[in-house]
Design a protein around this motif. Structure first.
Motif, short mmCIF file in Angstrom:
data_model
loop_
_atom_site.label_atom_id
_atom_site.label_comp_id
_atom_site.label_asym_id
_atom_site.label_seq_id
_atom_site.Cartn_x
_atom_site.Cartn_y
_atom_site.Cartn_z
N TRP A 198 0.83 -1.19 0.00
CA TRP A 198 0.00 0.00 0.00
C TRP A 198 0.88 1.25 0.00
O TRP A 198 2.10 1.19 0.10
N GLU A 199 0.21 2.38 -0.08
CA GLU A 199 0.83 3.68 0.15
C GLU A 199 0.08 4.38 1.27
O GLU A 199 -1.10 4.10 1.51
N ARG A 200 0.74 5.28 1.93
CA ARG A 200 0.08 6.06 2.98
C ARG A 200 -0.92 7.03 2.37
O ARG A 200 -0.61 7.77 1.43
N CYS A 325 0.46 8.11 -18.55
CA CYS A 325 -0.03 6.95 -17.82
C CYS A 325 1.15 6.26 -17.14
O CYS A 325 2.31 6.58 -17.42
N ALA A 326 0.85 5.34 -16.25
CA ALA A 326 1.87 4.59 -15.53
C ALA A 326 2.15 3.28 -16.25
O ALA A 326 1.24 2.61 -16.72
N LEU A 327 3.42 2.91 -16.32
CA LEU A 327 3.84 1.64 -16.90
C LEU A 327 4.32 0.71 -15.80
O LEU A 327 5.16 1.08 -14.97
N ILE A 328 3.80 -0.52 -15.78
CA ILE A 328 4.24 -1.55 -14.85
C ILE A 328 4.45 -2.83 -15.65
O ILE A 328 3.59 -3.20 -16.45
N THR A 329 5.57 -3.49 -15.46
CA THR A 329 5.83 -4.74 -16.15
C THR A 329 6.22 -5.82 -15.15
O THR A 329 6.68 -5.54 -14.04
N LEU A 330 6.03 -7.05 -15.56
CA LEU A 330 6.43 -8.21 -14.77
C LEU A 330 6.72 -9.35 -15.73
O LEU A 330 5.95 -9.60 -16.67
N GLY A 336 3.88 -14.65 -8.87
CA GLY A 336 3.79 -15.34 -7.59
C GLY A 336 5.02 -15.20 -6.71
O GLY A 336 4.93 -15.38 -5.50
N VAL A 337 6.18 -14.85 -7.30
CA VAL A 337 7.39 -14.76 -6.48
C VAL A 337 7.73 -13.32 -6.11
O VAL A 337 8.56 -13.08 -5.24
N MET A 338 7.10 -12.35 -6.78
CA MET A 338 7.27 -10.95 -6.43
C MET A 338 6.04 -10.18 -6.86
O MET A 338 5.24 -10.66 -7.67
N SER A 339 5.88 -8.98 -6.30
CA SER A 339 4.68 -8.20 -6.54
C SER A 339 5.07 -6.74 -6.73
O SER A 339 5.57 -6.12 -5.78
N PRO A 340 4.89 -6.17 -7.92
CA PRO A 340 5.31 -4.77 -8.14
C PRO A 340 4.61 -3.81 -7.17
O PRO A 340 3.39 -3.70 -7.17
N SER A 341 5.40 -3.12 -6.36
CA SER A 341 4.82 -2.21 -5.38
C SER A 341 4.57 -0.82 -5.92
O SER A 341 3.94 0.00 -5.25
N LYS A 342 5.04 -0.54 -7.15
CA LYS A 342 4.83 0.78 -7.72
C LYS A 342 3.37 1.02 -8.08
O LYS A 342 2.95 2.16 -8.29
N LEU A 343 2.57 -0.03 -8.14
CA LEU A 343 1.16 0.10 -8.49
C LEU A 343 0.44 1.09 -7.58
O LEU A 343 -0.34 1.93 -8.05
N VAL A 356 2.00 -4.70 -18.48
CA VAL A 356 2.44 -5.72 -19.43
C VAL A 356 3.08 -6.85 -18.62
O VAL A 356 4.16 -6.69 -18.05
N GLY A 357 2.40 -7.98 -18.57
CA GLY A 357 2.90 -9.09 -17.78
C GLY A 357 1.88 -10.21 -17.73
O GLY A 357 0.85 -10.17 -18.41
N PRO A 358 2.14 -11.22 -16.93
CA PRO A 358 1.24 -12.38 -16.87
C PRO A 358 -0.07 -12.06 -16.16
O PRO A 358 -0.13 -11.19 -15.28
N GLY A 359 -1.11 -12.77 -16.53
CA GLY A 359 -2.36 -12.67 -15.82
C GLY A 359 -2.24 -13.32 -14.45
O GLY A 359 -1.39 -14.17 -14.22
N GLY A 360 -3.09 -12.89 -13.52
CA GLY A 360 -3.09 -13.47 -12.20
C GLY A 360 -2.20 -12.76 -11.20
O GLY A 360 -2.19 -13.13 -10.02
N SER A 361 -1.45 -11.74 -11.63
CA SER A 361 -0.63 -10.98 -10.69
C SER A 361 -1.50 -9.97 -9.95
O SER A 361 -2.66 -9.73 -10.30
N ASN A 362 -0.94 -9.34 -8.93
CA ASN A 362 -1.70 -8.35 -8.17
C ASN A 362 -2.09 -7.16 -9.05
O ASN A 362 -3.17 -6.59 -8.91
N VAL A 363 -1.21 -6.78 -10.00
CA VAL A 363 -1.52 -5.66 -10.88
C VAL A 363 -2.63 -6.04 -11.85
O VAL A 363 -3.56 -5.27 -12.08
N ASP A 364 -2.53 -7.22 -12.43
CA ASP A 364 -3.57 -7.70 -13.34
C ASP A 364 -4.92 -7.73 -12.65
O ASP A 364 -5.94 -7.28 -13.22
N MET A 365 -4.97 -8.21 -11.41
CA MET A 365 -6.24 -8.29 -10.70
C MET A 365 -6.80 -6.91 -10.39
O MET A 365 -8.00 -6.68 -10.46
N ALA A 366 -5.91 -5.97 -10.03
CA ALA A 366 -6.38 -4.61 -9.75
C ALA A 366 -6.95 -3.95 -10.99
O ALA A 366 -8.01 -3.31 -10.95
N VAL A 367 -6.27 -4.11 -12.12
CA VAL A 367 -6.74 -3.52 -13.38
C VAL A 367 -8.08 -4.11 -13.78
O VAL A 367 -9.02 -3.39 -14.16
N GLU A 368 -8.19 -5.42 -13.69
CA GLU A 368 -9.43 -6.08 -14.10
C GLU A 368 -10.58 -5.76 -13.15
O GLU A 368 -11.72 -5.57 -13.57
#
Length: 434
Positions: A198-200, A325-330, A336-343, A356-368
């Motif tokens: 999270w962010e404050r 816009c913001a760019l996040i890649t994985l 499953g082994v790491m989670s981009p915190s810049k989201l 741009v990355g695999p489905g099922g990540s925390n970023v993918d779930m947030a976007v969807e």
């Protein structure tokens, strides 16, 4: 409650885990806990020499490290080794704690928490998992998959997990990956809690006005649409799709730039691609202080000087980009082994997310789930460019994605939502101990 948090980095360092640790520490101290932090004097990018012993109501024990940096595996191991020794020494000297929370920088620093419990058997131990080892090292080619080093780390995991009182994970994929390390190969009921990073909220208050950050004008990006990558570009990230899109935009003469602000192992690859293909629309800058990031993001959006809640009518101006816009890649291997915190910072600023990355990540779930951007797989250059072009040409689309991003932050990715989940875990552990 006597609570100790152990992590290599702590504020004022720029590391995401430094700020997450501080957020939890300050929050619990504010509730009346006696909070201790064990961290290093060195920083995430080997700069600075933090020597403070107290930050507000939090007592901070700073451990000496050589501050060798992240330039090579050998340099990382130097810092890791020094921190292991210093943190272990501090942990065994602490008076009895009620709960010890260990993160995963460096890997297996949870062993220092176990040392404290050897001396004080009623202490409750929590692993706050940010990265999964040895999986992340195997999948990124740092160590041989299934080799001796990997086997030793898995052996350690199984023994550590036998002694954990609770596990905090960032997303379901991480929980599934780590479950086999528990006795019987299955996570115990109630023994694992999913808490996204999270962010404050006070760093991204509703209605705040941000100054125009000079970086956009200094780099000649005023009036251009900017795709911003902010933070670390490390082993778990991948940029071939982005580079191909940048090459196509440059060939077409479109006013689109890709701005990378930060560092990491992949920066050298980006520099090489930029030089080889002559990509003037790929711009690379070093890290900036965390407190400057809201100003930079607002300037990229074209909203600097305007309240963050007036997302309607974003427009370019002197010193501002022409939207962004913001760019996040994985990488696929890092699922499953790491989670981009810049989201979370991007959502806090109301930035549409290009993932741009695999489905099922925390970023993918947030976007969807929240509709705050687009989730693409690697190789989908056309999809990337189509999303950027929609944001460039449609103010209503841009405003809708921005509002959805801010809504996601307020409902799921700010400290007012996430910290109570950890509170519940700590209070339950304390009740069990009593």
């Amino acid at each position: 409650m006597r609570l100790t948090i152990i992590n290599q980095f702590y504020t004022p360092d720029i590391s995401p885990t430094a700020h997450l640790s501080a957020s939890l520490a300050e929050h619990r101290a504010g509730l009346g806990d006696e909070v201790t932090v064990i961290a290093s004097r060195g920083g995430y990018v080997a700069k600075g020499d933090a020597t403070d012993r107290r930050q507000g109501r939090v007592r901070v024990h700073r451990v000496w490290t050589p501050r060798a940096g992240k330039g090579s595996i050998f340099k990382r191991l130097l810092d890791y080794g020094a921190f292991y020794v210093g943190a272990a020494w501090r942990a065994v000297r602490l008076p009895r704690q009620d709960v010890v929370v260990c993160l995963t920088t460096p890997p297996f620093i949870v062993l220092t928490g176990l040392l404290h419990r050897v001396l004080h058997r009623r202490v409750k131990l929590v692993l706050w998992n940010m990265d999964c080892y040895p999986e992340v090292a195997e999948r990124t080619g740092v160590i041989k998959p299934g080799g001796v080093l990997a086997s030793v780390q898995r052996w350690l995991h199984r023994r550590v997990f036998k002694r954990l009182d609770h596990l905090l994970v960032l997303d379901p994929a991480m929980g599934e990956l780590l479950a086999p390390y528990f006795p019987g190969g299955k996570a115990p009921a109630g023994g694992v809690t999913e808490v996204p990073n999270w962010e404050r909220g006070d760093l991204f208050p509703t209605g705040a006005t941000h100054a125009v950050h000079p970086l956009i004008e200094d780099l000649g990006l005023g009036g251009r649409f900017v795709v911003l990558y902010l933070g670390n570009a490390g082993y778990g990230h991948r940029f071939d799709t982005v580079i191909e899109a940048a090459a196509r935009y440059q060939a077409s003469g479109e006013a689109v730039s890709f701005l990378f602000v930060g560092g990491g192992r992949r920066i050298a690859e980006l520099e090489a691609a930029k030089a080889e293909q002559g990509l003037e629309n790929v711009v690379l800058e070093g890290y900036i202080p965390k407190e400057q990031t809201p100003s930079l993001m607002a300037t990229v959006l074209g909203s600097a000087g305007q309240p963050t809640d007036s997302i309607r009518g974003l427009r370019a101006g002197a010193g501002r980009a022409g939207g962004g816009c913001a760019l996040i890649t994985l990488s696929d291997e890092s699922l499953g082994v790491m989670s981009p915190s810049k989201l979370h910072a991007h959502l806090g600023m109301g930035m549409p997310v290009l993932y741009v990355g695999p489905g099922g990540s925390n970023v993918d779930m947030a976007v969807e789930r929240y509709g705050c951007g687009v989730s693409l797989r690697h190789g989908d250059v056309e999809g990337l460019m189509a999303f950027v072009d929609r944001l460039r040409g449609d103010a209503a689309e841009r405003a809708a994605r921005a509002a959805a991003a801010r809504g996601a932050f307020e409902s799921a990715y700010q400290d007012g939502v996430t910290l109570p989940r950890i509170d519940a875990v700590l209070e339950e552990l304390l009740a069990v101990r009593a």
